[in-house]
Design a protein around this motif. Sequence first.
Motif, short mmCIF file in Angstrom:
data_model
loop_
_atom_site.label_atom_id
_atom_site.label_comp_id
_atom_site.label_asym_id
_atom_site.label_seq_id
_atom_site.Cartn_x
_atom_site.Cartn_y
_atom_site.Cartn_z
N VAL A 92 0.84 -1.19 0.00
CA VAL A 92 0.00 0.00 0.00
C VAL A 92 0.88 1.24 0.00
N LEU A 93 0.54 2.21 -0.82
CA LEU A 93 1.30 3.45 -0.88
C LEU A 93 1.12 4.26 0.40
N ASP A 94 2.20 4.77 0.91
CA ASP A 94 2.15 5.61 2.11
C ASP A 94 1.86 7.04 1.66
N ASP A 95 0.64 7.23 1.23
CA ASP A 95 0.26 8.49 0.60
C ASP A 95 -1.17 8.85 0.97
N GLN A 96 -1.30 9.97 1.61
CA GLN A 96 -2.60 10.40 2.14
C GLN A 96 -3.67 10.51 1.08
N ILE A 97 -3.34 11.11 -0.03
CA ILE A 97 -4.34 11.35 -1.06
C ILE A 97 -4.73 10.06 -1.77
N GLU A 98 -3.73 9.26 -2.10
CA GLU A 98 -4.01 8.02 -2.82
C GLU A 98 -4.87 7.08 -1.97
N ILE A 99 -4.52 6.93 -0.71
CA ILE A 99 -5.29 6.06 0.19
C ILE A 99 -6.72 6.56 0.32
N THR A 100 -6.87 7.85 0.57
CA THR A 100 -8.20 8.41 0.79
C THR A 100 -9.05 8.34 -0.46
N ASN A 101 -8.48 8.71 -1.60
CA ASN A 101 -9.24 8.65 -2.84
C ASN A 101 -9.71 7.23 -3.15
N ALA A 102 -8.80 6.27 -2.96
CA ALA A 102 -9.16 4.87 -3.23
C ALA A 102 -10.26 4.40 -2.29
N ALA A 103 -10.16 4.73 -1.00
CA ALA A 103 -11.17 4.31 -0.04
C ALA A 103 -12.52 4.96 -0.31
#
Length: 371
Positions: free
Chosen positions: A189-200
């Motif tokens: 999993v990317l340690d990236d706030q935007i990527e995680i949030t957008n995907a979720a």
Amino acid sequence: MNAMKRVASLAVATAMVFAMGACGGGVSDSAQTGSASAATGDYKAATGGELHVYTWAGYMPDSVIKAFEKDTGIELTVDTFDSNEALEAKMKSTGGTGYDVIMPSDYMVKQMISEGLLLKFDTSSLPNAKNIATEFTSPYYDSDLEYSAPYIVGYTGIVYDSSSISAQDAPTSWKKFFSSSSSIGKAQVLDDQIEITNAALRAVGSDQCSTNSDDYQKASTLLDGFKSKVGVLSSEGVADRLASGEEKYGMAWSYDAYQATVSNPNLKFVYPTDGTSKFVDNMAISAGAENVSQAKTFINWMLNPKNKVAVEESGGAGSVLKGGNELLPEAMRKSNVIVPSSAELKTLRIEKACSNKVNDYYTQLFEDFRR
């Protein structure tokens, strides 16, 4: 974006034969300071001096540096950052000094314009601006390309090992990614706030920059249940972990995905059906740039597809320039990581800049996930 981003663990391209970049206007043998007149005046290619570039890791192969210096006589120094936020913080702390050309992602271009951190230079004034592909000529974050020029286009998707994960079990959407069976192993999993949030958000039926607090609660609940399935939370070394089989599936930026699939042909890159982030990293001139003529010369040189093809080859990315993809090796042109199919193109969502209030939702959700 997010935020892209992205720390690329990219292979350096082999040395290539480069065509001389087309240059228009007169010649400047010495550095020009970062004055408004130097930025907005007629283009004059610099033939000497120095240039300081601040960019993403892997975005400036040695062969490109050498070719640029040989063609222009400009001494090029390159430093790297690992996130848009790190770039922004650096520029704020120095008032935009220390670097001439910087490479913010789409949403960060908009943010840095509003903060007065970018110099207005008008890309259309450069001779090679005509080479920019039409889809990149009027982006939401800089509609007239007054402060930026496109450099790299990429996508955030899912990689999985087809030799150990069946097509039926393969995560083809973010919803399926976050609910994957533990039997297929732990996730990268990317340690990236935007990527995680957008995907979720997409997994729960919403999308980026939602203003509905309930969407973030649903996304937080989803991520809570996913934590036990995370093998590595990192944006570094992604290609190596996936290629080696350390992780059997994971979230990845397309350039890391390409490097991984080259090393391990069993790996497949998936454009999530519930929304694939599309990001554009750009060339811009820092508000505190001391070598503006050299900076414009660099940007113009990079807008020649023959000069820049080594960047795409090194980074595993499609070109933002007309005719650029045609210069890539056949294997790259046939890869869906580089050139999405018509069906995959329909899943793309350009990364957007969220409001400060929405950014607070992103920060809270991500901090809760990382605990």
